[in-house]
Scaffold this motif. Structure first.
Motif, mmCIF file in Angstrom:
data_model
loop_
_atom_site.group_PDB
_atom_site.id
_atom_site.type_symbol
_atom_site.label_atom_id
_atom_site.label_comp_id
_atom_site.label_asym_id
_atom_site.label_seq_id
_atom_site.Cartn_x
_atom_site.Cartn_y
_atom_site.Cartn_z
ATOM 1 N N GLY A 1 -27.018 -6.470 57.469
ATOM 2 C CA GLY A 1 -25.887 -5.597 57.144
ATOM 3 C C GLY A 1 -24.700 -5.821 58.059
ATOM 4 N N THR A 2 -24.959 -5.965 59.344
ATOM 5 C CA THR A 2 -23.873 -6.217 60.304
ATOM 6 C C THR A 2 -23.221 -7.562 60.030
ATOM 7 O OG1 THR A 2 -25.055 -4.906 61.973
ATOM 8 C CG2 THR A 2 -23.300 -6.360 62.753
ATOM 9 N N GLY B 237 -28.778 -7.644 46.073
ATOM 10 C CA GLY B 237 -29.471 -8.263 47.195
ATOM 11 C C GLY B 237 -29.503 -7.365 48.415
ATOM 12 N N SER B 238 -28.439 -6.595 48.636
ATOM 13 C CA SER B 238 -28.383 -5.725 49.813
ATOM 14 C C SER B 238 -29.472 -4.654 49.759
ATOM 15 C CB SER B 238 -26.996 -5.066 49.924
ATOM 16 O OG SER B 238 -26.787 -4.107 48.906
ATOM 17 N N TYR B 239 -29.785 -4.173 48.568
ATOM 18 C CA TYR B 239 -30.842 -3.163 48.449
ATOM 19 C C TYR B 239 -32.229 -3.805 48.495
ATOM 20 C CZ TYR B 239 -27.632 0.665 47.592
ATOM 21 O OH TYR B 239 -26.657 1.630 47.748
ATOM 22 N N ALA C 48 -26.596 -13.657 49.097
ATOM 23 C CA ALA C 48 -25.622 -13.168 50.073
ATOM 24 C C ALA C 48 -26.009 -11.780 50.563
ATOM 25 C CB ALA C 48 -24.227 -13.142 49.452
ATOM 26 N N GLY C 49 -26.358 -10.887 49.644
ATOM 27 C CA GLY C 49 -26.750 -9.541 50.029
ATOM 28 C C GLY C 49 -28.118 -9.495 50.681
ATOM 29 N N LEU C 50 -29.008 -10.377 50.248
ATOM 30 C CA LEU C 50 -30.376 -10.403 50.757
ATOM 31 C C LEU C 50 -30.431 -10.872 52.201
ATOM 32 C CD1 LEU C 50 -33.317 -9.965 49.689
ATOM 33 C CD2 LEU C 50 -33.381 -12.435 49.262
ATOM 34 N N ALA D 162 -20.968 -3.010 51.540
ATOM 35 C CA ALA D 162 -20.957 -1.667 50.959
ATOM 36 C C ALA D 162 -22.382 -1.182 50.694
ATOM 37 C CB ALA D 162 -20.148 -1.657 49.666
ATOM 38 N N GLY D 163 -23.205 -2.065 50.138
ATOM 39 C CA GLY D 163 -24.602 -1.706 49.886
ATOM 40 C C GLY D 163 -25.348 -1.385 51.171
#
Length: 272
Positions: free
Chosen positions: A52-53, A94-96, A170-172, A213-214
């Protein structure tokens, strides 16, 4: 001491990321995890917080790079808008999904991902561009800073599918998506490398906004560390763009490929 380390990490990651269109997260994430979980130099680092960072820092790397590359007409805005349709929702998804990672599982999968990127960098210049997607109705001209016109294109649905996958990664992993988008644009969409790198950083910018954001909604961003990383990364991105115009890209890619390969092997072994 840790803040000096973070500033150096941000600077190096941004130089590397903007130089060849990777984004920089591929350096930031494993280093944050190593300094936090292995050496204990950074408090409060979990796999999700590292990812996340990194995503938040990549927003500023992308912004700095896009501003610089756009001055040299290396950003293809027309084709880039189609790719945003995939990378933005993909990065959010991916972020979730990253919440499923443990420290060891992230090291394993990130190590495999880094080795994949190293392999892509190895074969990127050896694979002949594929003309399968080159159809006259999709071809558009792009004029670079030297006044030369380049003709290339792709079916929008192919671009959306490819960028959706890149956005998910990218989010993962907090890498921005450029690791896949740059070679994809060169090999499948026949973009000149200089334009592909600039356009990739445009996608990194918006993919990272979506990913950040996620992760923000999940509480996965360490804002103190981000505040140290961001200024150094913003400066590093500008330096990377300048180096892109001056250095032999083959030399840079060879060095980066070897470093990524060793880093990937180390992370896999350390996860076992």
């Amino acid at each position: 001491m840790e803040f000096i380390l973070l500033a150096v990490i941000g600077l190096i990651a941004a130089i590397v990321g903007s130089l060849i269109g990777l984004g920089g997260g591929i350096v930031i994430v494993p280093v944050l995890i190593f300094l936090g979980t292995e050496l204990g130099l950074l408090d409060g680092i979990t796999p999700q917080i590292a990812v996340g960072t990194s995503s938040l820092v990549l927003v500023f790397i992308g912004l700095s790079s896009v501003i610089s590359y756009n001055k040299n007409k290396q950003v293809d805005w027309k084709n880039g808008k189609y790719l945003l349709l995939g990378i933005i929702p993909g990065a959010m998804l991916g972020s979730y999904t990253s919440s499923l990672f443990t420290v060891d599982s992230l090291k394993l999968y990130f190590g495999l991902f880094i080795i994949l990127v190293s392999f892509i960098l190895l074969v990127r210049d050896k694979i002949k561009p594929l003309k399968i997607f080159q159809n006259d109705k999709y071809m558009r001209p792009h004029t670079d800073a030297a006044g030369q016109e380049h003709y290339y294109g792709f079916p929008p649905y192919i671009g959306v599918i490819g960028s959706l996958l890149a956005g998910f990664l990218a989010g993962l992993f907090g890498v921005g998506g450029g690791a896949l988008m740059t070679p994809m644009m060169i090999i499948l969409f026949l973009m000149p490398p200089s334009i592909a790198v600039g356009t990739s950083m445009f996608l990194v910018l918006f993919g990272s906004i979506s990913s950040a954001a996620g992760h923000l909604f999940q509480g996965n961003i360490h804002f103190l560390y981000a505040l140290v990383l961001i200024p150094a990364a913003y400066i590093g991105a500008k330096l990377g763009v300048r180096l892109n115009r001056k250095l032999e890209s083959d030399t840079v890619i060879f060095i980066l490929r070897m470093v990524l390969l060793l880093l990937g092997v180390y992370m896999i072994i350390d996860s076992l």
